[in-house]
Enzyme design. Sequence first.
Site, short mmCIF file in Angstrom:
data_model
loop_
_atom_site.label_atom_id
_atom_site.label_comp_id
_atom_site.label_asym_id
_atom_site.label_seq_id
_atom_site.Cartn_x
_atom_site.Cartn_y
_atom_site.Cartn_z
N CYS A 113 -2.07 9.49 2.69
CA CYS A 113 -1.84 8.91 1.37
C CYS A 113 -2.94 9.30 0.40
CB CYS A 113 -1.73 7.39 1.47
SG CYS A 113 -3.15 6.62 2.25
N GLU A 137 0.89 -1.18 0.00
CA GLU A 137 0.00 0.00 0.00
C GLU A 137 0.92 1.22 0.00
OE1 GLU A 137 -3.16 -0.21 -0.27
OE2 GLU A 137 -3.64 -2.25 0.34
#
Length: 537
Positions: A290, A256
Site C-alpha cells: 500500500c 486502511e
Amino acid sequence: MCGLDVTSSSKCFVMAADIQIAARKISSVNPATGALLRQFEGASAADVDEAVARAQIAQMAWAEVGVSERVAVLREFQRGLLEKKLEIAEAITREAGKPVAEALTTEVLVVLDAARFLIDNAYRFLRDEPVPHGNLATKLKRGRLLRVPYGVIGMIAPWNYPFSIPATETLAALVAGNAVVLKPSEFTSLVGLELQSLLHAAGVPQDVFQVVAGEGATGVALIQSKIDKLIFTGSVATGKRIAVAAAERLLPVVLELGGKDPMLVLEDADVDAASSAAIWGAFVNAGQTCLSVERCYVHCRRYDDFLGACEEKTKKLRVGNGMDRESDVGPMIHERQLRTVEAHVEDAVARGARVLAGGRHLPELGKNFYAPTVLADVTHEMRIMREETFGPVLPVMAFDDDDEAVRLANDSEFGLAASVFTRDDARGERLARRIHAGTVMVNDLVSCFGISEAPHGGVKSSGVGRAHGRFGLEEMVRLKYVDVDLMPGMKKVWWYGYGMRFAQQMEGFLEMQFSRSLQDRVQGALRAAGVVKRKRL
Ligand code: NAD
C-alpha cells in the site's frame, strides 16, 4: 476456526442487504508455482455469528484479566514468534510469494517490534487519566478518563501483508481487552491460521482470537454480526462498500485503504541513494504494497542521471520464487493483479511513455511473474499516474521546482504516504508539511510501517482512522468519562431556584471568569457574591 477443510460440497448463504451471496470454497495457492496448498469451505453467516457469540462471552473474562497479565501473554507471543521466525516467514512466502528475506523484515520483524512497543507502553497508555477542570463552576469535581475495550473487534485483512497487518492490529486489540474475529484474505488463510496458532500457544484463550476463513461474503457476514468495531484493510472499492454497510448499523470502523504514494527527488538529492530507494520502494513485494512508490517525480536537472541509475539497478534484480534466497522480486499474487499492471503499462506506452526496463510478463518463470519496470516520460493523463497499479512499476516524471513537485504530489485522490529525497533536512520537512498524506518520510520510504511508534493511515480516499503506535491503540478502546462530585450533599448553583437575582449573579460570574479586564472581573465577582448561598429547590 470456522471455514474447515473441504469435506463436503455444501454451500452456505449470507444475506447482504437483499442480495444473496454464496460462501464458496476457497483455495490457498502458491503464487510462484501454482501448487494448491489447501482448500477451505468459506465460513457461512451462521459460522460467523457463532464465532462472534463465543468471542462475546470469552471477552468478558479477558477484559477482567487486566493489562499486566495480557502484556505477559504478548511477551510469550513475542518469544514464540522469535523462535518460529523462519517457519512463519516461509509460510508467508509460500502463500503470498514475497522473498523470505522480505517476509522476515517486513512481516516478522514488524510484528516482533509491535509486540515490543505494546509490552513497553500499553499499561501507560491504557491506564485511567485524571481530567482536571478549568471552569470554576466545576472545580469541586474529580474527572477521570477510562479506556474501555469495545468488546469484539472484527478484522478483515488483505493478502499483501498477510501476517504483519492482522497481527499488529490484533496485538493492540487484545492488549486493550478485546476479543478478535479475523477474516483473512481468501488468498492467505493459512497465514491467518499461523497467527492463530502462535496466539493460542502464547495463552490467548481459544475464543478470544478466532479466524473465519472465506471470501467477501464471509466479510459481509462479519460486518452484519454482533461485532462492536471493524478494522478493515484493503482496497478503496471494498472500503467504500464496507463504509456503507457499517453506516447502516452505526458500526465504528477503521478503513486502511489503497495508496498512490509519490516520491519527490529534489535537485540537491543524492541520486545514487535516491535511485536505490526508488527501485526498492516500487518493487518491494513485487510492488504490492500500500505504501509503495507508485509515482516518482524528479527535478529536471537530475532526471536523466536518476533514470539511468534506476534502469541499471533494475536490470540487476533477480526475479524468481521467493523461497530461493537469491530472488529479489517474487511473483504477483494472482493473474488478475498482473493483468491490471499490464493494462496500466500498455496505456502509458500508448500515450508516449518510454520503457527503460521490464515492461513485460515473464511466463517463462510462471504465470504470475512480471518484470520490474521503469517508465520514463509519464504524465498525469495516464492511468499509471492516477489509479493504484499495485505492481512492480516505477513511473518517473520530471518537475521544474518545489512548488510544481508539491502540486503534482497532491494531484491525486489518494493520500496514504509520500517521500522526499534531499540533502537538506529542513527543506525536506518544509515540503513534507505541504504534502497531503498521512505520513511523509524524508530520505526513506515504506519503512514507516515498521516504526511501531508511528501512526499509520491515510487521508482522502486512503482511509479513515489509524493503526500502530499510541493512536492505533486508541482505536481499540472507547473513551469513557467518569466524574465524581466532591461535595455530594451540596445543591449545585445551577440547579432550580432561578430568578432575577440569580440571572444577575450569573452575569457577574461570567464576567469574573472570562473578562480580559481586571476591573470587570472584580466587578463581576462582586455581582456574583452570594450565588453559592442562593436558595435552591
Ligand atoms: P480487497 O479490498 O479486495 O480485499 C480485502 C479484504 O476484504 C479481503 O479479506 C476480502 O475477502 C474482503 N472483502 C472483499 N469484499 C468484501 C465485502 N463486500 N465485504 C467485506 N469484506 C470484503 O483488497 P486486497 O486485494 O486484498 O488488498 C489490496 C488492497 O489493500 C490495495 O488496494 C492496498 O493498497 C490495500 N492495502 C492497504 C493497506 C493500508 O494499510 N492502507 C495495507 C495493505 C493493503
